[in-house]
Write a protein that holds these residues in place. Structure first.
Motif, short mmCIF file in Angstrom:
data_model
loop_
_atom_site.label_atom_id
_atom_site.label_comp_id
_atom_site.label_asym_id
_atom_site.label_seq_id
_atom_site.Cartn_x
_atom_site.Cartn_y
_atom_site.Cartn_z
N VAL A 307 66.29 -9.52 67.17
CA VAL A 307 66.81 -10.86 66.89
C VAL A 307 68.33 -10.82 67.00
N LEU A 308 68.88 -11.68 67.86
CA LEU A 308 70.33 -11.70 68.10
C LEU A 308 70.83 -13.13 68.24
N PRO A 309 72.08 -13.39 67.84
CA PRO A 309 72.63 -14.75 67.95
C PRO A 309 73.02 -15.08 69.39
N ASP A 310 73.25 -16.36 69.63
CA ASP A 310 73.53 -16.85 70.98
C ASP A 310 74.71 -16.16 71.65
N ASN A 311 75.75 -15.82 70.87
CA ASN A 311 76.95 -15.30 71.51
C ASN A 311 76.69 -13.99 72.26
N VAL A 312 75.65 -13.25 71.86
CA VAL A 312 75.31 -12.02 72.58
C VAL A 312 74.87 -12.34 74.01
N LEU A 313 74.37 -13.56 74.21
CA LEU A 313 73.87 -13.94 75.53
C LEU A 313 74.98 -14.37 76.49
N PHE A 314 76.14 -14.78 75.95
CA PHE A 314 77.13 -15.36 76.86
C PHE A 314 78.54 -14.76 76.77
N GLU A 315 78.86 -13.98 75.75
CA GLU A 315 80.23 -13.46 75.66
C GLU A 315 80.57 -12.64 76.90
N SER A 316 81.83 -12.78 77.35
CA SER A 316 82.26 -12.08 78.57
C SER A 316 82.91 -10.75 78.21
N ASN A 317 83.54 -10.13 79.20
CA ASN A 317 84.21 -8.83 79.04
C ASN A 317 83.26 -7.77 78.50
N THR A 318 83.52 -7.23 77.31
CA THR A 318 82.65 -6.17 76.79
C THR A 318 81.22 -6.65 76.62
N GLY A 319 81.07 -7.91 76.21
CA GLY A 319 79.72 -8.47 76.07
C GLY A 319 78.97 -8.43 77.39
N ARG A 320 79.64 -8.83 78.44
CA ARG A 320 78.99 -8.82 79.76
C ARG A 320 78.68 -7.39 80.20
N ASP A 321 79.59 -6.46 79.92
CA ASP A 321 79.34 -5.05 80.27
C ASP A 321 78.08 -4.53 79.58
N ILE A 322 77.93 -4.88 78.31
CA ILE A 322 76.77 -4.40 77.54
C ILE A 322 75.48 -5.04 78.05
N ARG A 323 75.54 -6.33 78.39
CA ARG A 323 74.33 -6.97 78.96
C ARG A 323 73.95 -6.33 80.29
N GLN A 324 74.95 -6.04 81.13
CA GLN A 324 74.66 -5.38 82.41
C GLN A 324 74.03 -4.01 82.18
N ASP A 325 74.59 -3.27 81.21
CA ASP A 325 74.06 -1.94 80.90
C ASP A 325 72.63 -2.04 80.38
N LEU A 326 72.39 -3.03 79.53
CA LEU A 326 71.03 -3.26 79.02
C LEU A 326 70.07 -3.55 80.16
N MET A 327 70.46 -4.44 81.07
CA MET A 327 69.56 -4.82 82.15
C MET A 327 69.38 -3.72 83.18
N ASN A 328 70.34 -2.80 83.26
CA ASN A 328 70.17 -1.63 84.12
C ASN A 328 69.21 -0.63 83.50
N LYS A 329 69.47 -0.28 82.24
CA LYS A 329 68.68 0.77 81.59
C LYS A 329 67.29 0.30 81.17
N CYS A 330 67.17 -1.02 80.93
CA CYS A 330 65.90 -1.55 80.39
C CYS A 330 65.38 -2.70 81.25
N ARG A 331 64.09 -2.95 81.11
CA ARG A 331 63.48 -4.15 81.70
C ARG A 331 63.54 -5.24 80.62
N LEU A 332 64.58 -6.06 80.70
CA LEU A 332 64.70 -7.20 79.78
C LEU A 332 63.79 -8.29 80.34
N HIS A 333 62.59 -8.39 79.80
CA HIS A 333 61.60 -9.26 80.44
C HIS A 333 61.45 -10.63 79.78
#
Length: 493
Positions: A307-333
């Protein structure tokens, strides 16, 4: 026997808080105080008093009156917190009573002794305690909502994730233990514990459920909750530890095949970075720090629901880096956009992210399905209760595969612009600058015609301002500013 007896007992226990109101006691303090007394009473009711030292049991407390009883109670708390070991010491660590008047303690002890404990045992002492925790979380003045995830949401998530006896299950932000307890219930409901081998029994009790909780009072509530739901305390490993997941304790958690969690929102206390040394992307944002811990802690093929708040979905810079890393390492389905108002204390918009760790660390996410359970939904709260039924259509659309495999994804149906469930390719997400904050339904409900509570609005604004400030800091640092520069002009959070 129905659950009405449990509800009646919960209400009676809750009403006893009125006895303490004149002493300026908060609801959260009251539940902590009840935990001490309930532990003593339930040890008597369940025939497990041998775990308590002689002379420091319920009968020793109940047999006293007046100032003698209050002084003995204070001595009992100190003794159990310092001169015992294991679970007893953990629950009573640094325990101190908020009761100042002998008559107050006498009323509580007498009322507790006169409750229908036989019926409570028949229905489940764990359910009784969960009822108290839920009361506390729903009381806006208690501030305990941050430690309590709505049980209908937990039950839905656990049903979709299908925990098994083979799993190593982790909650790095355990709160009062709701996810681990629900996972335990699901495992026992969907298998026959009587048929488990000795090795399976040992693994179940000593190597299945792991968690960490930062706040000591919440930690003791969690231990009590696990105890009353039949989960053992293992001083060597399994169970909920007191500690900081974003510190060295988090690095000691074993890799998991299933992680279920609702991490705390906001920034790390004091604005500093986590002391963890193994994060690729240092950040003071607790949600992003916990998200890194979670996907890095999964074994290949392991699955998570967070469970995560909306800002995790859209924050840029480090937030975007972490989302990219998540989608690389995991199948975010799958992403489930949750209704508003279900987390009273935070008052922010939230989501559940479902993902599975890949066998490799590259290109695991090829498509993301988003289910919008927020638009055109009622404003949940005391007047409109969230129930498991609200998740039925989502559970059906999600499908039977907890890992979101290719076959399960192919069986899903994109309902288009008028429906709640839509598919987005990785390329489409890239075109959105890797933002996962996707919405398409026009919300006609305006929260069912109800204005949100002012505290919810204020909390939401604060969260968005913190996110904007963090993004501004990152931009300025990239442009060559130092932390000293930012601090000098008051921009450093």
């Amino acid at each position: 026997m129905t659950q009405s007896t449990t509800r009646d007992i919960v209400q009676k226990l809750w009403n006893l808080c009125n006895v303490l109101k004149d002493d300026g006691v908060t609801y959260h303090q009251y539940v902590t105080e009840l935990t001490y007394l309930l532990f003593l009473k339930m040890a008597e009711e369940t025939g497990t008093e041998d775990q308590l030292p002689e002379g420091y049991r319920w009968v020793d407390l109940a047999g006293r009156t007046g100032l003698d009883q209050l002084n003995f109670y204070k001595a009992l708390l100190l003794h159990l917190g310092t001169d015992t070991s294991g679970l007893i010491q953990e629950i009573f660590a640094n325990a101190a009573t908020i009761i100042r008047k002998p008559t107050t303690l006498h009323i509580l002890v007498t009322a507790m002794a006169n409750l229908d404990w036989y019926s409570a045992r028949q229905e489940g002492l764990g359910d009784l305690y969960e009822g108290l925790l839920e009361k506390n979380a729903n009381e806006k003045k208690s501030g305990a909502g941050q430690y309590f995830t709505p049980r209908p949401l937990i039950e839905s998530i656990v049903a979709l994730m299908k925990p098994t006896l083979e799993d190593v299950i982790q909650d790095p932000a355990a709160g009062t233990g709701g996810f681990l307890i629900a996972a335990n219930h699901d495992i026992r409901e969907n298998s026959d514990p009587d048929s488990w081998t000795e090795a399976e029994q040992r693994k179940y009790r000593r190597g299945t459920f792991y968690g960490i909780e930062l706040v000591q009072d919440t930690h003791r509530l969690a231990l009590m909750n696990l105890l009353l739901h039949g989960l053992d305390y293992d001083p060597e490993g399994a169970g909920i530890r007191l500690g900081d997941t974003l510190g060295s304790e988090g690095e000691k958690l074993p890799e998991a095949t299933l992680i279920l969690s609702n991490p705390p929102f906001g920034t790390k206390k004091g604005g500093g970075l986590p002391t963890r040394t193994d994060f690729t992307f240092p950040t003071s944002n607790k949600q992003f720090a916990f998200l890194q811990h979670i996907y890095r802690s999964l074994k290949p093929g392991g699955r998570a629901a967070v469970v995560l708040p909306d800002n995790v979905l859209f924050e840029s810079n480090t937030g975007r880096d972490i989302r990219q890393d998540l989608m690389n390492k995991c199948r975010l389905h799958t992403i489930l956009r949750l209704p508003t108002g279900i987390f009273y204390a935070q008052g922010v918009k939230t989501n559940v992210l479902f993902f599975t760790r890949g066998e490799t660390d590259k290109g695991n996410t090829t498509e993301v399905w988003v289910y919008d359970l927020r638009a055109n939904m009622p404003q949940f709260g005391k007047r409109t209760q969230l129930t498991r039924k609200h998740f039925e259509e989502f559970e059906l659309a999600f499908g039977p595969d907890p890992c979101g495999g290719a076959e399960a994804m192919a069986a899903r149906v994109d309902t288009g612009l008028e429906g709640r469930f839509r598919r987005f390719t990785r390329a489409e997400i890239t075109d959105r600058r890797d933002s996962l904050d996707v919405s398409w339904l026009k919300d006609e409900s305006e929260n069912g015609g109800e204005l949100p509570d002012p505290t919810i609005l204020a909390s939401s604004v604060i969260t968005e301002l913190e996110a904007a400030l963090a993004e501004m800091q990152s931009i300025l640092l990239e442009l060559g500013a130092t932390e000293e520069d930012l601090e000098a002009v008051g921009v450093l959070a």
